[in-house]
Design a protein around this motif. Structure first.
Motif, PDB file in Angstrom:
ATOM      1  N   VAL A 275      -9.218  -0.961  -1.737  1.00 40.59           N
ATOM      2  CA  VAL A 275      -8.828  -0.352  -1.495  1.00 40.59           C
ATOM      3  C   VAL A 275      -9.176   0.942  -1.706  1.00 40.59           C
ATOM      4  CG1 VAL A 275      -6.337   1.830  -2.192  1.00 40.59           C
ATOM      5  CG2 VAL A 275      -6.626  -0.888  -2.102  1.00 40.59           C
TER       6      VAL A 275
ATOM      7  N   LEU B  85       0.845  -1.058   0.187  1.00 37.93           N
ATOM      8  CA  LEU B  85      -0.142  -0.549   0.031  1.00 37.93           C
ATOM      9  C   LEU B  85       0.822   1.146   0.174  1.00 37.93           C
ATOM     10  CD1 LEU B  85      -3.074  -1.108   2.507  1.00 37.93           C
ATOM     11  CD2 LEU B  85      -3.272  -0.655   0.488  1.00 37.93           C
TER      12      LEU B  85
ATOM     13  N   LEU C  72      -8.271   0.074   4.175  1.00 39.38           N
ATOM     14  CA  LEU C  72      -8.538  -1.251   3.270  1.00 39.38           C
ATOM     15  C   LEU C  72     -10.131  -0.861   3.697  1.00 39.38           C
ATOM     16  CD1 LEU C  72      -6.784  -3.974   3.018  1.00 39.38           C
ATOM     17  CD2 LEU C  72      -7.174  -2.411   1.459  1.00 39.38           C
TER      18      LEU C  72
END
Length: 230
Positions: free
Chosen positions: A78, A28, A68
């Motif tokens: 996401v 991420l 998330l």
């Protein structure tokens, strides 16, 4: 995984779930999971070579972190960020990450400089080569930033910055992912170079200015790209 700089429970993940959490944080923060991308527990488990249980544990923690999101039909993805939320996070990042760069200039060690130079060179190479690899460029950009922040010598500050990048990371590399020419035209290379020079010279204000300039430049491109809406 990269060798050292994204410090999100990387030091001692004592459970398999902790290891999976650290790996997903890394993805991420590195921009490998773009906004809106669906996250499949089974696919992640297969990709990471583990069972679904530790993946579910890690994903639950990332949902709690706001990195998330879970839809009413239980689909995991996401988050898609709004323009106002992005601008707010950018303002916070400029204050906190600018401070980290300023402190890094005053407290960096020879080993810190070695890492910062390494990642600056890796990113610079991707900016000037004709056969650029955007995935390598994204990692080098992330690693440069976190090497600078680590040089500030404040573990609690690193946790704050990592938390910001968990939310902003999927968008940060939008310009490189969809507009590869931004590597040579976007100004990040010059900002990184000025930040490195300031850290070498122990010039805190100059390091802060270079870092905030880098953040602001990327933010301006993304904000005007048409990808963010309120």
């Amino acid at each position: 995984m990269t060798d050292n700089v994204v410090d999100v429970e990387r030091a001692k993940p004592v459970t398999l779930g902790g290891q999976v959490y650290a790996e997903l944080c890394d993805r991420l923060i590195g921009g490998e999971l773009p906004p809106g991308e669906k996250v499949s527990l089974r696919s992640l488990a297969e990709a990471l070579g583990t069972s679904v249980m530790p993946v579910r544990e890690a994903v639950s923690r990332l949902v709690a972190d706001g990195a998330l999101t879970v839809s009413p039909n239980r689909a995991i993805s996401v988050p898609i960020m709004t323009l106002s939320a992005y601008q707010e996070l950018t303002t916070v990042r400029m204050a906190i990450e600018g401070f980290a760069a300023e402190r890094a200039a005053l407290h960096r060690t020879p080993s810190d400089l070695t890492l910062i130079r390494r990642y600056d060179a890796a990113f610079r190479h991707q900016c000037v080569t004709e056969t650029r690899d955007t995935a390598v460029a994204m990692r080098a950009n992330r690693d440069f930033h976190f090497a600078v922040y680590a040089a500030a010598g404040l573990p609690s500050l690193m946790k704050i910055i990592s938390g910001l990048w968990l939310k902003i990371g999927p968008l940060l590399n939008f310009d490189m992912r969809f507009s590869p020419e931004r590597l040579s035209l976007g100004g990040a290379e010059a900002h990184h170079g000025r930040c490195l020079e300031a850290i070498i010279a122990r010039d805190g204000p100059a390091a802060r200015a270079a870092m905030t300039g880098d953040i602001a430049g990327t933010a301006a491109f993304i904000a005007t790209s048409g990808q963010l809406h309120d």
